[in-house]
Write a protein that holds these residues in place. Structure first.
Motif, PDB file in Angstrom:
ATOM      1  N   LEU A  65      63.315  55.159   8.470  1.00 46.91           N
ATOM      2  CA  LEU A  65      62.169  56.045   8.321  1.00 46.91           C
ATOM      3  C   LEU A  65      62.436  57.449   8.851  1.00 46.91           C
ATOM      4  O   LEU A  65      61.755  58.404   8.485  1.00 46.91           O
ATOM      5  CB  LEU A  65      60.953  55.440   9.033  1.00 46.91           C
ATOM      6  CG  LEU A  65      60.309  54.239   8.332  1.00 46.91           C
ATOM      7  CD1 LEU A  65      59.436  53.447   9.298  1.00 46.91           C
ATOM      8  CD2 LEU A  65      59.492  54.691   7.130  1.00 46.91           C
ATOM      9  N   SER A  66      63.446  57.576   9.718  1.00 41.61           N
ATOM     10  CA  SER A  66      63.792  58.882  10.288  1.00 41.61           C
ATOM     11  C   SER A  66      64.719  59.693   9.403  1.00 41.61           C
ATOM     12  O   SER A  66      64.936  60.884   9.654  1.00 41.61           O
ATOM     13  CB  SER A  66      64.469  58.700  11.656  1.00 41.61           C
ATOM     14  OG  SER A  66      65.825  58.261  11.511  1.00 41.61           O
ATOM     15  N   ARG A  67      65.278  59.076   8.363  1.00 41.11           N
ATOM     16  CA  ARG A  67      66.317  59.743   7.584  1.00 41.11           C
ATOM     17  C   ARG A  67      65.731  60.820   6.672  1.00 41.11           C
ATOM     18  O   ARG A  67      64.689  60.617   6.028  1.00 41.11           O
ATOM     19  CB  ARG A  67      67.103  58.733   6.725  1.00 41.11           C
ATOM     20  CG  ARG A  67      67.689  57.563   7.484  1.00 41.11           C
ATOM     21  CD  ARG A  67      68.359  57.985   8.771  1.00 41.11           C
ATOM     22  NE  ARG A  67      69.500  58.859   8.527  1.00 41.11           N
ATOM     23  CZ  ARG A  67      69.997  59.693   9.445  1.00 41.11           C
ATOM     24  NH1 ARG A  67      69.435  59.804  10.626  1.00 41.11           N
ATOM     25  NH2 ARG A  67      71.060  60.426   9.143  1.00 41.11           N
ATOM     26  N   PRO A  68      66.418  61.957   6.563  1.00 41.97           N
ATOM     27  CA  PRO A  68      65.959  63.033   5.672  1.00 41.97           C
ATOM     28  C   PRO A  68      65.875  62.544   4.226  1.00 41.97           C
ATOM     29  O   PRO A  68      66.779  61.881   3.730  1.00 41.97           O
ATOM     30  CB  PRO A  68      67.054  64.099   5.826  1.00 41.97           C
ATOM     31  CG  PRO A  68      67.692  63.822   7.148  1.00 41.97           C
ATOM     32  CD  PRO A  68      67.632  62.333   7.313  1.00 41.97           C
ATOM     33  N   GLY A  69      64.773  62.857   3.581  1.00 39.49           N
ATOM     34  CA  GLY A  69      64.603  62.484   2.179  1.00 39.49           C
ATOM     35  C   GLY A  69      63.955  61.136   1.955  1.00 39.49           C
ATOM     36  O   GLY A  69      63.606  60.804   0.819  1.00 39.49           O
ATOM     37  N   VAL A  70      63.782  60.334   3.001  1.00 34.73           N
ATOM     38  CA  VAL A  70      63.159  59.015   2.854  1.00 34.73           C
ATOM     39  C   VAL A  70      61.649  59.152   2.966  1.00 34.73           C
ATOM     40  O   VAL A  70      61.126  59.610   3.982  1.00 34.73           O
ATOM     41  CB  VAL A  70      63.687  58.017   3.900  1.00 34.73           C
ATOM     42  CG1 VAL A  70      62.859  56.721   3.889  1.00 34.73           C
ATOM     43  CG2 VAL A  70      65.157  57.695   3.634  1.00 34.73           C
ATOM     44  N   THR A  71      60.947  58.755   1.918  1.00 34.58           N
ATOM     45  CA  THR A  71      59.486  58.824   1.885  1.00 34.58           C
ATOM     46  C   THR A  71      58.866  57.637   2.602  1.00 34.58           C
ATOM     47  O   THR A  71      57.920  57.785   3.374  1.00 34.58           O
ATOM     48  CB  THR A  71      58.993  58.848   0.429  1.00 34.58           C
ATOM     49  OG1 THR A  71      59.610  59.944  -0.244  1.00 34.58           O
ATOM     50  CG2 THR A  71      57.485  58.965   0.353  1.00 34.58           C
ATOM     51  N   GLY A  72      59.394  56.455   2.336  1.00 29.69           N
ATOM     52  CA  GLY A  72      58.825  55.258   2.936  1.00 29.69           C
ATOM     53  C   GLY A  72      59.740  54.069   2.759  1.00 29.69           C
ATOM     54  O   GLY A  72      60.824  54.161   2.176  1.00 29.69           O
ATOM     55  N   VAL A  73      59.286  52.944   3.268  1.00 32.02           N
ATOM     56  CA  VAL A  73      60.069  51.712   3.275  1.00 32.02           C
ATOM     57  C   VAL A  73      59.238  50.585   2.677  1.00 32.02           C
ATOM     58  O   VAL A  73      58.047  50.452   2.978  1.00 32.02           O
ATOM     59  CB  VAL A  73      60.490  51.351   4.716  1.00 32.02           C
ATOM     60  CG1 VAL A  73      61.028  49.933   4.781  1.00 32.02           C
ATOM     61  CG2 VAL A  73      61.538  52.325   5.228  1.00 32.02           C
ATOM     62  N   VAL A  74      59.860  49.795   1.820  1.00 29.70           N
ATOM     63  CA  VAL A  74      59.223  48.601   1.268  1.00 29.70           C
ATOM     64  C   VAL A  74      59.580  47.429   2.173  1.00 29.70           C
ATOM     65  O   VAL A  74      60.751  47.057   2.276  1.00 29.70           O
ATOM     66  CB  VAL A  74      59.691  48.325  -0.173  1.00 29.70           C
ATOM     67  CG1 VAL A  74      59.002  47.075  -0.728  1.00 29.70           C
ATOM     68  CG2 VAL A  74      59.421  49.528  -1.068  1.00 29.70           C
ATOM     69  N   ILE A  75      58.590  46.889   2.838  1.00 30.07           N
ATOM     70  CA  ILE A  75      58.830  45.751   3.725  1.00 30.07           C
ATOM     71  C   ILE A  75      58.511  44.460   2.981  1.00 30.07           C
ATOM     72  O   ILE A  75      57.652  44.441   2.103  1.00 30.07           O
ATOM     73  CB  ILE A  75      58.007  45.851   5.025  1.00 30.07           C
ATOM     74  CG1 ILE A  75      56.499  45.933   4.708  1.00 30.07           C
ATOM     75  CG2 ILE A  75      58.443  47.059   5.838  1.00 30.07           C
ATOM     76  CD1 ILE A  75      55.602  45.847   5.941  1.00 30.07           C
ATOM     77  N   GLY A  76      59.203  43.395   3.332  1.00 29.14           N
ATOM     78  CA  GLY A  76      58.971  42.100   2.694  1.00 29.14           C
ATOM     79  C   GLY A  76      58.558  41.062   3.711  1.00 29.14           C
ATOM     80  O   GLY A  76      59.310  40.103   3.958  1.00 29.14           O
TER      81      GLY A  76
END
Length: 329
Positions: free
Chosen positions: A273-284
């Motif tokens: 989530l801290s990485r440049p360009g990452v909007t969001g994360v899909v969790i399962g």
């Protein structure tokens, strides 16, 4: 970190955590799936991500049906949820039951709408590249669906950087919005997207939604869980396939997480989530506790010192950064 953000260059507000539903059917039964969706929505997660093929452990399409029944149980839910599904993977034995032909895109969309019990899909994602279908054909089909109000936005999944560029330039030629999001596998172990996918997405204003942020559980405390006999997802799939190659590094990673007093799964999610360009994360998630843990990861960013230590444990590709500088001596 902010809880909501815009989906790429659109005005659509989405939670930085998306509820992935790949486990619904076979790993999570329908009553538990309903509880997970209720809990995620109550905690502010407004994106529900699925695919027409999910539920294949029961039958393809099963997961969309589960979500459809959940949506139908409340008059307000459909308006609260940003609903995302996918097209492109094989859905039947016929030669036209997969891919991104205009015929399959439109037929698959109609089938997804029926299973989901809705009039529209917020984010319709191409599940994989289809090199046999031209971009003119793809955009003709997507333009029809958007024009009919059946699709709001178009996204992609598992595209290379040059696929994003080709798709977007073709859409631009047709005066279309084009691709607004890319869903890619990215984590401390798999850092290849940093070379071209993330830079291409940033250049075109495309949101990046990360799937498998913990590499199938490899970064979620797998060694400890195996020792305790509590490993479930991390005892199979990509985590089990790569553990032997990464065992020493993963052991050191888990020791470091213990040292800073954080759960390995939360550290892995916080890093992505801290990485440049990452909007969001899909969790399962399989439990409500997994949802809460992901929210805690969002609310507890990794520090610069922690990022430096993680980079030392899991070095970026080549010299780091984007291509071609990552490999130029």
């Amino acid at each position: 970190m902010t809880f909501y953000t815009q989906l790429g260059r659109t005005g659509l507000k989405v939670s930085r955590l998306a509820l992935g539903t790949v486990n619904f059917g076979g790993r999570v039964d329908e009553p538990e799936a309903n509880k997970l969706m209720d809990h995620a929505l109550e905690r502010g997660i407004n994106v529900v991500d699925t695919a027409n093929m999910y539920g294949w452990r029961v039958y393809k399409g099963h997961t969309e049906e589960v979500i459809g029944r959940w949506l139908a149980a409340s008059a307000s839910r459909r308006d609260e949820v940003v609903l995302a599904t996918k097209v492109g993977n094989e859905m039947g034995p016929g030669p036209n039951d997969e891919g991104l032909s205009a015929r399959h895109i439109i037929a698959a969309c109609e089938a997804s709408l029926r299973r989901l019990g809705t009039d529209w899909i917020d984010l319709y994602q191409m599940h994989r590249v289809d090199h046999t279908s031209s971009w003119d054909e793809v955009w003709q089909a997507m333009e029809q669906l958007v024009g009919q109000g059946k699709v709001r936005y178009v996204g992609s999944s598992n595209f290379a950087g040059w696929n994003l560029a080709a798709a977007q330039e073709s859409a631009r030629h047709r005066h279309l919005l084009g691709v607004v999001s890319e869903q890619c596998g990215y984590n401390l172990v798999t850092r290849f997207p940093e070379l071209e996918v993330l830079p291409a997405a940033q250049a075109y204003g495309i949101a990046v939604l990360v799937w498998s942020p913990l590499h199938g559980g490899l970064l979620g405390g797998v060694i400890r869980k195996l020792a305790e006999g509590t490993a479930v997802k991390s005892a199979q799939g990509r985590a089990a396939a790569t553990l032997d190659d990464w065992r020493d590094t993963i052991a050191e990673y888990e020791r470091y997480c213990h040292e800073i007093g954080r759960d390995p799964a939360q550290v892995g999610l916080s890093w992505v989530l801290s990485r440049p360009g990452v909007t969001g994360v899909v969790i399962g998630p399989r439990t409500e506790e997994h949802v809460d843990g992901a929210i805690q990861a969002l609310e507890t960013p990794v520090s610069e010192a922690e990022i430096a230590r993680l980079d030392a444990l899991f070095p970026p590709v080549g010299r780091g950064g984007s291509a071609p500088h990552a490999w130029i001596a």
